[in-house]
Design an enzyme around this catalytic site. Structure first.
Site, PDB file in Angstrom:
ATOM      1  N   GLU B  61       0.818  -1.222   0.000  1.00  0.00           N
ATOM      2  CA  GLU B  61       0.000   0.000   0.000  1.00  0.00           C
ATOM      3  C   GLU B  61       0.848   1.268   0.000  1.00  0.00           C
ATOM      4  O   GLU B  61       0.499   2.258  -0.643  1.00  0.00           O
ATOM      5  CB  GLU B  61      -0.960  -0.009   1.195  1.00  0.00           C
ATOM      6  N   PRO B  90      -0.522   0.795   6.308  1.00  0.00           N
ATOM      7  CA  PRO B  90       0.834   0.836   5.755  1.00  0.00           C
ATOM      8  C   PRO B  90       1.059   2.031   4.818  1.00  0.00           C
ATOM      9  O   PRO B  90       2.196   2.434   4.592  1.00  0.00           O
ATOM     10  CB  PRO B  90       0.946  -0.484   4.974  1.00  0.00           C
ATOM     11  N   HIS B 130     -11.149  -5.621   8.179  1.00  0.00           N
ATOM     12  CA  HIS B 130     -11.953  -5.428   6.977  1.00  0.00           C
ATOM     13  C   HIS B 130     -13.196  -4.566   7.246  1.00  0.00           C
ATOM     14  O   HIS B 130     -14.077  -4.511   6.412  1.00  0.00           O
ATOM     15  CB  HIS B 130     -12.422  -6.774   6.410  1.00  0.00           C
TER      16      HIS B 130
END
Lengths: 379, 325
Positions: B61, B90, B130
């Site tokens: 990322e 990240p 998530h």
């Protein structure tokens, strides 16, 4: 000395690592020995004119003078901080002079020598360290991006910018500067992966100056840094970072390959930071004076001077002329730095966004109104 | 032409149109090419625009955002997809230390027209990382703008407006509403991107929500109406900058205000809104500004997420408390 001999010297705990000795570096590309002797390398031929050689010497001397003036200005309270490049002049001038006008350099915060080669006004760099702006030069017209303090972040910017050049069909490349400590950063590894995967025209120029503030290179890597490139699928080269000719040749070749669509190269310029990490640092706490003395023998400027003298490329008048130029630069830096005034306070609001949000406009107006109440006070 | 679209399809069409309008728009992300993204938001775009415009990136990322910075400096308009909210962290270094700061540091010489699309929020029965609501981190960072959509029309127009905007935008997509349908006028004039909107008129309590909670707030208003209580529901739409003028106007009428979000309560957006509404509408308030949010816990296992997430009952409970003062 034998292993059994009693000694007060610090013994290197890791065989083969420890104090960064230059001998026994078989992979080191060198074109000018520490004694000033011109040597050839099978892979890196370099054609430089006498004029170019004199120019490189002048660069080295002026950049060192800029650096020493800046250190002095910090001690006098004129700069908040200074990150000295002492000892790394050849790595920076060699790399910077390898760039073409359309290339783009992505520095850390120590690449004053590269800034010099890109025509960035030293006072613009000093204004950052004086705290009057965040880097006053134009990255677009100079081809020299703003300094990056967060370690390694710029390697990704350089890679993305290179991908843009690639898309534009430009025959240009980027040169990403990083230090030995930065190679431990995840983002640097991501940059190497990206560059490799997309064959981006980027050259990673790592100045291994042996220390990340106080942490020695063996705290970052168990293998020579240039060898890491192989794991990413592109060439890695170790060059004598104190040899301006070798750095120029190796960087030129890597940039040419990048522009030619051959993808990235990782260059490890093996060098040494002669000074402190910054003016806030005390290197006597973490390294031996003997190590410093050893590296002084490899001074990047002395060897060029020896070469110029011995080969008759430059005479005493030339050297005196360069000294006079350095004196003039030093004077300009001294007086110019003292004259660097902070911008208007409202500037803190003015460039945060391309389109200022209403709340920030309100805060700006409040700021102006609040400070207007004190106008004339104390007169 | 008006069409009935899901939020997901509206985003897809909006991205397509943004790419047609500007050849400098480049989509970047993990699995967004051949797969069309894990939510299929970029479905078919790589096929039509090619691998250089819809870039399947390595799985990193920070790399997505960091190379986007370089591309933006070079004149491109990167649209980065973060696969799930919990994976943005990240990339937060690049977003906070670079994307948000470079325009200011360069005095405007380095434009950062980057959009970071993040499917955010819970309610889909996912495993950890998530289902999070990281908007607070971004709202707190000067230099960024943050938008949270809640309808297909805003999805379609909002993504186009975000891509065309000169500042970096964190574009939050309510993942559990991707399949909700609504009318989209594909040719009409869009609502301004940085404006909140009253989505249901009412007189008794002003309820503020954004993203996935707008639907919850509307459901609460529906239920309250059956009990004879009239709730005015405001969809914030823009989280940074906040557009609270319509909220102040509403609160001056109702005298009561409830803010709803999924993010943890402490220092969540509700805290900021409560402070501002209190500062601005103090003399109109009949009750303190109340907040309904997630708890100050990590997002729970999915079997417990219904307990964590604000639902219409918790909103109605807050409405009752507001009316009880």
């Amino acid at each position: 000395m034998t292993a059994l001999s009693h000694t007060t010297e610090v013994v290197d705990p890791v065989p083969g690592a420890g104090a960064p000795h230059l001998p026994d570096q078989p992979d080191l590309v060198q074109l000018l020995t520490p004694e000033g002797e011109r040597v050839e390398h099978p892979d890196y031929a370099l054609d430089v004119t006498a004029e170019e050689l004199r120019g490189l010497y002048r660069d080295l001397v002026l950049v060192r003078r800029w650096d020493s003036e800046a250190t002095a200005l910090q001690r006098q309270g004129e700069l908040g901080l200074w990150a000295s490049l002492l000892g790394q002049e050849a790595a920076q001038v060699g790399a910077g002079r390898a760039l073409a006008a359309d290339d783009m350099a992505f520095p850390t915060y120590r690449e004053h020598g590269v800034a010099w080669t890109r025509g960035v006004d030293p006072l613009h760099v000093l204004s950052l360290f004086r705290g009057v702006d965040q880097g006053g030069w134009d990255p677009v017209t100079t081809g020299f991006n703003l300094y990056t303090v967060v370690i390694g972040a710029q390697t990704l910017h350089a890679t993305g910018y290179a991908m843009g050049m690639q898309r534009d069909g430009a025959e240009s490349a980027t040169l990403a500067f990083l230090g030995d400590g930065a190679t431990s950063q995840g983002e640097v590894n991501e940059a190497l992966i990206w560059a490799s995967t997309f064959a981006a025209p980027v050259v990673f120029f790592c100045q291994n100056n042996q220390y990340a503030i106080s942490a020695p290179i063996e705290r970052q890597s168990r293998v020579p840094l240039f060898q890491r490139a192989a794991g990413f699928g592109f060439p890695g080269v170790r060059v004598d970072g104190n040899d301006v000719l070798a750095v120029l040749a190796v960087t030129r070749a890597a940039l040419a390959a990048a522009r030619d669509g051959q993808g990235p190269t990782f260059i490890e310029a093996f060098t040494y930071r002669m000074g402190a990490h910054t003016t806030s640092d005390d290197p006597t706490r973490y390294r031996l004076a003997s190590e410093l003395e050893e590296w002084k023998l490899r001074d990047p400027i002395a060897r060029v001077k020896a070469h110029l003298s011995r080969s008759g490329i430059a005479d005493a008048d030339f050297f005196a002329g360069v000294e006079a130029d350095a004196d003039a630069l030093a004077e300009r830096i001294r007086s110019g730095t003292r004259e660097l005034a902070p911008p208007a306070p409202t500037e803190i609001f003015d460039h945060v966004y391309a389109e200022m949000p209403p709340e920030l406009a309100r805060q700006r107006a409040e700021f102006v109104e609040y400070h207007s109440r004190f106008e004339g006070a104390g007169q | 032409m008006t069409e009935t679209l899901t939020i997901g399809k509206a985003l897809n069409l909006g991205l397509r149109r943004a790419m047609e309008d500007d050849a400098k728009v480049v989509l970047m992300g993990e699995d967004i090419g051949r797969l069309g993204g894990v939510f299929r938001i970029t479905d078919g775009l790589q096929k039509d625009f090619g691998e250089d415009r819809v870039v399947d990136t390595p799985l990193a990322e920070a790399g997505i955002l960091g190379t986007a910075v370089g591309l933006a400096m070079r004149g491109y308009r990167p649209v980065c997809e973060i696969q799930f909210d919990g994976f943005v962290f990240p990339a937060v270094n690049q977003i906070v230390t670079q994307v948000a700061k470079l325009h200011a540091r360069s005095k405007g010489r380095l434009p950062m027209p980057i959009v970071v699309r993040i499917p955010f929020g819970g309610g889909i029965g996912a495993v950890e990382h998530h289902s999070e609501s990281p908007e607070g981190y971004f709202v707190h960072t000067a230099g960024l703008k943050v938008v949270a959509i809640s309808s297909p029309a805003d999805a379609y127009w909002g993504i186009q407006q975000a891509v065309a905007h000169p500042d970096p935008i964190i574009f939050l997509e309510p993942k559990r509403r991707y399949w909700d349908k609504g009318e989209v006028d594909l040719d009409g004039a869009p609502a301004p991107l940085f404006a909140s909107r009253v989505v249901r008129g009412g007189d008794d309590v002003t309820v503020l929500a954004y993203g996935p909670m707008v639907k919850t707030a509307l459901q609460a208003a529906e239920a309250a109406a059956e009990e004879g209580r009239s709730l005015e529901v405001v969809d914030l739409r823009t989280l940074s900058p906040l557009d609270l003028e319509p909220v102040y106007a509403s609160v001056r009428r109702t005298g009561r205000c409830v803010v709803v979000h999924e993010a943890p309560l402490t220092l969540g957006l509700g805290a900021e809104i409560a402070a501002r509404v209190t500062e601005t509408c103090f003399h109109s308030l009949e009750a303190p500004v109340l907040r309904v949010g997630g708890y100050d816990t990590p997002y729970p296992p999915s079997k417990l997420e219904e307990d964590y997430l604000p639902d219409l009952d918790r909103v109605l409970d807050a409405v009752d408390r507001a009316l009880g003062f």
